[in-house]
Design a protein around this motif. Structure first.
Motif, mmCIF file in Angstrom:
data_model
loop_
_atom_site.group_PDB
_atom_site.id
_atom_site.type_symbol
_atom_site.label_atom_id
_atom_site.label_comp_id
_atom_site.label_asym_id
_atom_site.label_seq_id
_atom_site.Cartn_x
_atom_site.Cartn_y
_atom_site.Cartn_z
ATOM 1 N N GLN A 61 -11.257 -7.770 -4.182
ATOM 2 C CA GLN A 61 -10.443 -7.736 -2.972
ATOM 3 C C GLN A 61 -10.587 -6.409 -2.246
ATOM 4 O O GLN A 61 -10.074 -5.389 -2.693
ATOM 5 C CB GLN A 61 -8.970 -7.969 -3.343
ATOM 6 C CG GLN A 61 -8.120 -8.237 -2.142
ATOM 7 C CD GLN A 61 -6.742 -8.707 -2.538
ATOM 8 O OE1 GLN A 61 -6.495 -9.118 -3.650
ATOM 9 N NE2 GLN A 61 -5.820 -8.633 -1.599
ATOM 10 N N PRO A 62 -11.300 -6.404 -1.121
ATOM 11 C CA PRO A 62 -11.460 -5.144 -0.403
ATOM 12 C C PRO A 62 -10.138 -4.695 0.225
ATOM 13 O O PRO A 62 -9.355 -5.532 0.681
ATOM 14 C CB PRO A 62 -12.491 -5.483 0.676
ATOM 15 C CG PRO A 62 -12.377 -6.940 0.870
ATOM 16 C CD PRO A 62 -11.957 -7.527 -0.440
ATOM 17 N N LYS A 91 -7.595 -3.366 2.960
ATOM 18 C CA LYS A 91 -7.568 -3.544 4.414
ATOM 19 C C LYS A 91 -6.414 -2.744 5.019
ATOM 20 O O LYS A 91 -5.389 -3.315 5.393
ATOM 21 C CB LYS A 91 -7.401 -5.019 4.766
ATOM 22 C CG LYS A 91 -8.626 -5.845 4.440
ATOM 23 C CD LYS A 91 -8.357 -7.303 4.656
ATOM 24 C CE LYS A 91 -9.567 -8.120 4.267
ATOM 25 N NZ LYS A 91 -9.294 -9.546 4.341
ATOM 26 N N PRO A 92 -6.553 -1.455 5.091
ATOM 27 C CA PRO A 92 -5.484 -0.683 5.729
ATOM 28 C C PRO A 92 -5.518 -0.859 7.243
ATOM 29 O O PRO A 92 -6.526 -1.287 7.816
ATOM 30 C CB PRO A 92 -5.815 0.757 5.331
ATOM 31 C CG PRO A 92 -7.277 0.760 5.079
ATOM 32 C CD PRO A 92 -7.661 -0.619 4.639
ATOM 33 N N GLY A 93 -4.435 -0.569 7.881
ATOM 34 C CA GLY A 93 -4.359 -0.701 9.335
ATOM 35 C C GLY A 93 -3.206 0.115 9.854
ATOM 36 O O GLY A 93 -2.387 0.604 9.071
ATOM 37 N N PRO A 94 -3.115 0.256 11.169
ATOM 38 C CA PRO A 94 -2.039 1.093 11.733
ATOM 39 C C PRO A 94 -0.637 0.586 11.389
ATOM 40 O O PRO A 94 0.240 1.381 11.069
ATOM 41 C CB PRO A 94 -2.302 1.056 13.244
ATOM 42 C CG PRO A 94 -3.264 -0.056 13.448
ATOM 43 C CD PRO A 94 -4.028 -0.218 12.194
ATOM 44 N N LYS A 140 0.148 -1.426 8.842
ATOM 45 C CA LYS A 140 0.343 -1.405 7.385
ATOM 46 C C LYS A 140 0.639 -0.003 6.890
ATOM 47 O O LYS A 140 1.406 0.177 5.957
ATOM 48 C CB LYS A 140 -0.933 -1.913 6.721
ATOM 49 C CG LYS A 140 -0.720 -3.152 5.895
ATOM 50 C CD LYS A 140 -2.014 -3.508 5.212
ATOM 51 C CE LYS A 140 -2.020 -4.962 4.858
ATOM 52 N NZ LYS A 140 -3.251 -5.351 4.238
ATOM 53 N N ASN A 141 0.028 0.977 7.534
ATOM 54 C CA ASN A 141 0.231 2.346 7.078
ATOM 55 C C ASN A 141 1.428 3.008 7.748
ATOM 56 O O ASN A 141 1.680 4.188 7.513
ATOM 57 C CB ASN A 141 -1.029 3.178 7.359
ATOM 58 C CG ASN A 141 -2.178 2.719 6.502
ATOM 59 O OD1 ASN A 141 -1.982 2.045 5.502
ATOM 60 N ND2 ASN A 141 -3.388 3.063 6.887
#
Lengths: 207, 124
Positions: free
Chosen positions: B35-36, B38-41, B43-44
């Motif tokens: 499972q790669p 997947k951070p994002g604005p 989510k962070n």
């Protein structure tokens, strides 16, 4: 990924008391029996959702009783009720903040399509315009049994997800986005009115 | 031969290291192979209530507030003295009545003084 075990051999072994499983089955078995929903109710459907979680209907029998107050710890978003246009960006943002793998149940007529308030100027005509929905439950509001049924359908869906190979689950693919664009408040409507990559309503053919 | 008396501490430390490191390592392997991340604005983002945070968290409160706080404290204590006075009002001798009136006058004088001094104006 090696060749899956022959079903006949497996049942034969099982009769002798030997259980054979694969990592994918073990993984899916663990996931589907411990779905943590987001504690999040919007309207009258939320009352039915609360009833489902309480002792009489008891969603704990399916492993879904741990309602989390934080999207960071939730696997499942139950969109329970009317989504107003004022509320839609917040829902999309909460969905974005949930870690993968994440699932959405659209509960009730309002979450599916706007329901009895479809003509209302401030009601979103279905949450599937902005986030991908896994299971839809019709009803106004759906009874707790219907929510349990949707939950079981979701478990079935999780159980069928592949861990590897070309047909592996969407959330395992690197290119599949985990966040979806949050709509902005426009002058008359949300902008955009729907996510064009996500929202493909059936075309009505009149002949 | 009896084991070394401190052997259990060594075992304890070993378990204490393996116990947290093993799941972390497994999670890392899982991320690497299946499972790669997947951070994002969103989510962070720090807050998780669905509403975007506005402005800075480092807000300064002016220290001028202390004047209000002190005056409030004084008159709050005054109210405590006035309650028994009000309860015992009908049975009070004239001397006690005058005494409490002087007390009240002193406090009112204090309020007038604070007002005249500009303490009730919000200092810029």
């Amino acid at each position: 990924m090696t060749e899956p075990i022959d079903e006949g051999l497996r049942s034969e072994l099982q009769r002798q008391g030997i259980w054979v499983t694969s990592m994918q089955e073990l993984y899916n078995w663990g996931r589907k029996n411990s779905i943590w929903p987001l504690q999040f109710g919007l309207a009258c459907c939320a009352i039915e959702m609360i009833a489902t979680a309480a002792s009489r209907y008891d969603i704990a029998r399916f492993g879904g009783e741990v309602f989390r107050p934080s999207p960071r710890q939730a696997d499942l978003m139950i969109v329970a009720g009317t989504v107003t246009k004022k509320m839609a960006p917040q829902i999309v943002r909460l969905y974005n903040q949930m870690p993968d793998p994440k699932y959405v149940i659209a509960m009730g007529a309002c979450a599916i399509s706007g329901g009895p308030f479809k003509q209302g100027y401030n009601v979103l005509k279905g949450i599937d315009r902005y986030i991908p929905v896994d299971v839809y439950i019709p009803g106004c509001p759906p009874r707790p049994e219907a929510l349990l049924h949707a939950f079981m359908e979701l478990q079935r869906k999780i159980d069928e997800q592949n861990l590897s190979g070309a047909a592996k689950a969407q959330f395992l693919k690197r290119e599949q986005p985990s966040e979806f664009p949050v709509p902005a408040f426009g002058e008359h409507d949300l902008k955009p009115a729907a996510n064009p990559k996500l929202f493909h309503p059936p075309q009505i053919e009149r002949g | 031969m009896a084991p070394h008396p401190y052997l259990f501490i060594v075992i304890f430390i070993g378990v204490a290291i393996i116990f947290p490191v093993m799941p972390l390592g497994l999670a890392w392997l899982w991320r690497h192979f299946f499972q790669p991340p997947k951070p994002g604005p969103a989510k962070n983002a720090t807050y998780e209530c669905g509403i975007e945070s506005i402005g800075e968290a480092q807000i300064q409160f002016h220290s001028q507030y202390y004047l209000y706080a002190i005056i409030f404290l004084i008159f709050d204590v005054e109210a405590i003295f006035l309650v028994p006075f009000a309860v015992a009002f009908t049975g009070l001798p004239i001397g006690a009545f005058v005494a409490i009136l002087i007390f009240l006058l002193l406090l009112i004088e204090g309020l007038v003084w604070a007002w005249g001094k500009g303490c009730l104006d919000w200092a810029k």
